[in-house]
Design a protein around this motif. Structure first.
Motif, PDB file in Angstrom:
ATOM      1  N   GLY A 120       0.607  -1.596   0.007  1.00 41.79           N
ATOM      2  CA  GLY A 120       0.345  -0.227   0.124  1.00 41.79           C
ATOM      3  C   GLY A 120       0.785   1.655  -0.268  1.00 41.79           C
ATOM      4  O   GLY A 120       0.307   2.048   0.095  1.00 41.79           O
TER       5      GLY A 120
ATOM      6  N   CYS B 154      -2.601   3.927  -7.997  1.00 35.97           N
ATOM      7  CA  CYS B 154      -3.605   4.115  -8.509  1.00 35.97           C
ATOM      8  C   CYS B 154      -4.892   4.566  -8.434  1.00 35.97           C
ATOM      9  O   CYS B 154      -4.194   3.971 -10.451  1.00 35.97           O
TER      10      CYS B 154
ATOM     11  N   THR C 243      -6.445   2.828  -1.803  1.00 37.72           N
ATOM     12  CA  THR C 243      -4.275   2.456  -0.800  1.00 37.72           C
ATOM     13  C   THR C 243      -4.177   4.681  -1.310  1.00 37.72           C
ATOM     14  O   THR C 243      -3.265   5.297  -1.596  1.00 37.72           O
ATOM     15  N   CYS C 244      -5.296   5.189  -1.894  1.00 34.33           N
ATOM     16  CA  CYS C 244      -5.241   6.451  -2.210  1.00 34.33           C
ATOM     17  C   CYS C 244      -4.762   7.026  -0.719  1.00 34.33           C
ATOM     18  O   CYS C 244      -5.769   7.047   0.324  1.00 34.33           O
ATOM     19  N   LEU C 245      -3.615   8.099  -0.758  1.00 33.24           N
ATOM     20  CA  LEU C 245      -3.063   8.206   1.155  1.00 33.24           C
ATOM     21  C   LEU C 245      -3.928   9.390   1.460  1.00 33.24           C
ATOM     22  O   LEU C 245      -4.535   9.480   2.798  1.00 33.24           O
TER      23      LEU C 245
ATOM     24  N   THR D  62      -7.228   7.919   2.569  1.00 28.93           N
ATOM     25  CA  THR D  62      -7.421   7.335   3.664  1.00 28.93           C
ATOM     26  C   THR D  62      -6.855   8.013   4.894  1.00 28.93           C
ATOM     27  O   THR D  62      -7.896   7.783   5.530  1.00 28.93           O
TER      28      THR D  62
ATOM     29  N   SER E  73     -10.506   9.410   5.202  1.00 24.08           N
ATOM     30  CA  SER E  73     -11.473   8.384   6.365  1.00 24.08           C
ATOM     31  C   SER E  73     -10.771   8.290   7.502  1.00 24.08           C
ATOM     32  O   SER E  73     -11.775   8.324   8.349  1.00 24.08           O
TER      33      SER E  73
ATOM     34  N   ASN F 108     -17.895   5.512   3.602  1.00 19.91           N
ATOM     35  CA  ASN F 108     -16.269   5.711   2.992  1.00 19.91           C
ATOM     36  C   ASN F 108     -16.364   4.733   1.607  1.00 19.91           C
ATOM     37  O   ASN F 108     -15.925   3.355   2.472  1.00 19.91           O
TER      38      ASN F 108
ATOM     39  N   ALA G 289     -13.550   2.978  -1.450  1.00 22.23           N
ATOM     40  CA  ALA G 289     -12.904   2.814  -1.835  1.00 22.23           C
ATOM     41  C   ALA G 289     -12.345   2.255  -3.094  1.00 22.23           C
ATOM     42  O   ALA G 289     -13.821   0.548  -3.167  1.00 22.23           O
TER      43      ALA G 289
END
Length: 600
Positions: free
Chosen positions: A127, A245, A535-537, A540, A543, A560, A562
């Motif tokens: 990730g 991503c 896995t978008c920082l 995340t 969230s 949330n 993803a």
């Protein structure tokens, strides 16, 4: 900081200066030790450079003790920071590598590949967003020199890692060191002023039509590629690792699908892809896509990727002096037409009529922009068309707001048509506008320019921002009295609303998502949907922060979601549960307003 620590500012400056000196001396000590190790290595010796970040390379718990295990296998492990990487210049090869450790890792490549005694073990973690792109660049530069890449997560066992290390070291015995040559540079090829090429734009949403209209108005033919589909994902996954991503996979797949089409003219084609200076991975898309096109044999097909950093406006002028103006008008127009669509469609009496009117209005307004005609007049006609739609608003639905990563929330293929699904479940959906991102980039550009003392950039950014805001207000004024969700908060207001959760110096979409969620709450909405790529920082982080936001704001429902293109078997169930919670929240808040006792 001085106030927080209870000391004087002068004392803090002295402490920071002293700490910096100590840190610099520490790095110099590491590099001296590294030079000693390299000096003592014999021509036939082998050493393994541990390519990592400090938090995993130096923590035996996070790296499974691999450096020590290499020593047990008779190999010298050399930490990345032991190398004189500051002496390496990668700016020509990777001009937009804005991650500091990305720069260090790519500098390390140059040292390792040039020294026959050195090999590399690249430690990464599941990730890790930056590594999903840096790993591609690392492999490109290592060329045919073998290296070991190990991805570690909480489920990793050192037994398997040891086996891989042993296999890697054994394989090196069969590798004959070849002459070190300068690797092929990944050339960034863009369009030139007055280009006769057709520019292909990926379809994020109908906002792509706005950019295409601005291109055409400036004499550059532009075509919006077909909407993404399963073929897009097939090609995207074939030419990516799958760890990037999701928007990167989708847009890459769209490009590959286009070049694979029978009528693609490589000599007369170019691609458009947005650019950025970080911290999000978005700014690395065009470099990865450049490598993919090169791999497919299309080295001569340019990718026009204007970077939204310091020279953004100058890079846009390559197309034409008013390309930015027309593009901005188009983006704002599409956002407003989408608001009309979403506030009308849930209440239409004749199913499909709103969608039909919306498409007509997009076509009308984009034609006006392309011809540089009267946009306000055209939008007034569009308003009349929406007002003529037969609706039943005797009972308004609960309204939920959508925030999140701007591509996924705008691209209906990527978000699996979540807005339609929510409407079918009985709610109305308000979405953060796409244009908010461009105004936020103005804030970032101004902030960084002030740190540099770049007066010219500050002045130009302030003027352009003021112009953009005034233009947005003028266009939005056409729909005053028709749209309930007409007025948008300023960038400063959004950042202020998010300040309790994240500081404005923490750049990226996370702060915008939190600020906009607060705006939706203040407007009385009944729930928040946060759509992000897997896995978008920034997504995340948003969230995680939304959990606290929910707790501190009357337990407002937050969903949330993803997306990675693989689909989720429980997605419909989650949406149904969320809509139920939104209805309950609406009733609870109405009871509170009426002064009734509510049991939660």
């Amino acid at each position: 900081m001085a106030k927080t620590l209870g000391i004087k500012g002068k004392q803090l400056k002295i402490a920071i200066k002293k700490a910096s000196e100590v840190q610099d001396n520490f790095y110099k000590t590491l590099q001296r030790r590294g030079k000693e190790i390299l000096r003592d290595l014999k021509p036939d010796d082998k050493a393994v450079v541990v390519v990592s970040r400090p938090y995993n390379g130096c923590d035996p718990g996070l790296n499974l003790g691999l450096p020590q295990k290499l020593m047990n296998l008779g190999v010298i492990p050399i930490p990345l920071d032991f190398l004189s990487i500051d002496e390496i210049d990668i700016s020509e090869d990777w001009p937009n590598m804005y991650w500091r450790y990305g720069q260090k890792i790519l500098c390390t490549v140059e040292i390792v590949r040039r020294d026959k005694r050195l090999n590399a073990m690249y430690l990464t973690n599941f990730g890790c967003g930056p590594d999903s792109f840096i790993a591609h660049f690392f492999r490109e530069k290592m060329d045919d020199k073998p290296y070991l890449q190990i991805e570690i997560d909480e489920h990793s066992a050192d037994v398997g890692a040891i086996t891989r290390c042993e296999a890697f070291l054994d394989s090196l015995k069969n590798v004959s060191p070849s002459e070190i040559e300068k690797t092929k540079q990944v050339k960034v090829l863009s369009i030139e002023k007055g280009t006769q090429r057709t520019v292909y734009l990926p379809y994020m949403s109908d906002h792509a039509c706005a950019i295409a209209a601005a291109f055409k108005a400036n004499g550059v033919n532009a075509v919006v590629m077909p909407e993404s589909n399963e073929e897009t994902v097939k090609w995207g996954r074939r030419y990516t690792s799958g760890k990037e991503c999701y928007p990167a996979i989708v847009t890459t797949g769209d490009m590959v699908r286009q070049v694979m089409s029978k009528d693609f003219d490589r000599k007369g084609a170019a691609f458009f892809m947005g650019g950025s200076s970080g911290p999000c991975r978005f700014g690395q898309y065009n470099m990865l896509q450049r490598m993919v096109l090169d791999e497919l044999g299309y080295e001569d097909v340019p990718i026009y990727a204007p970077n939204q950093a310091r020279n953004f406006f100058e890079e846009l002028e390559v197309v034409g002096r008013d390309f930015f103006l027309l593009g901005w008008q188009g983006l704002v127009t599409i956002d407003l037409l989408e608001k009309c669509l979403r506030e009308t469609r849930p209440y239409e009496l004749n199913k499909g009529e709103t969608e039909k009117v919306y498409k007509e209005c997009v076509e009308i307004s984009m034609s006006v922009i392309e011809k540089r005609s009267n946009l306000i007049k055209a939008l007034k006609e569009c308003r009349k068309k929406f007002e003529a739609i037969a609706v039943d608003k005797s009972e308004l639905r609960p309204v939920v707001g959508m925030v999140g990563e701007f591509f996924v929330r705008a691209n209906k293929f990527s978000n699996e048509d979540i807005i339609i699904k929510l409407e079918e479940l009985g709610v109305e959906v308000w979405v953060a506008p796409v244009y908010e991102w461009f105004l936020y980039r103005n804030f970032r550009r101004d902030f960084l320019a002030r740190q540099r003392g770049d007066i010219a950039c500050i002045g130009k950014t302030m003027l352009m921002d003021k112009f953009q805001v005034l233009e947005e207000h003028k266009i939005a004024g056409v729909f005053k009295g028709f749209l309930r969700n007409l007025e948008e908060p300023s960038t400063k207001s959004v950042l202020d609303m998010a300040s309790e959760y994240v500081d404005k110096t923490f750049f990226g979409e996370a702060i915008m998502s939190i600020g906009k969620a607060m705006d939706f709450y203040n407007k009385g909405l009944c729930g928040i949907v946060n759509t992000i790529p897997f896995t978008c920082l920034p997504g995340t982080i948003a969230s995680a922060l939304l959990k606290r936001f929910k707790e501190e704001h009357n337990d407002i429902p937050v969903l949330n979601v993803a997306y990675d293109g693989l689909g989720q078997t429980n997605s419909d169930t989650r949406l149904e549960a969320f809509v139920h919670q939104a209805r309950q929240f609406q009733k609870r808040m109405e009871s509170i307003k009426n002064g009734e006792l509510v049991r939660v």
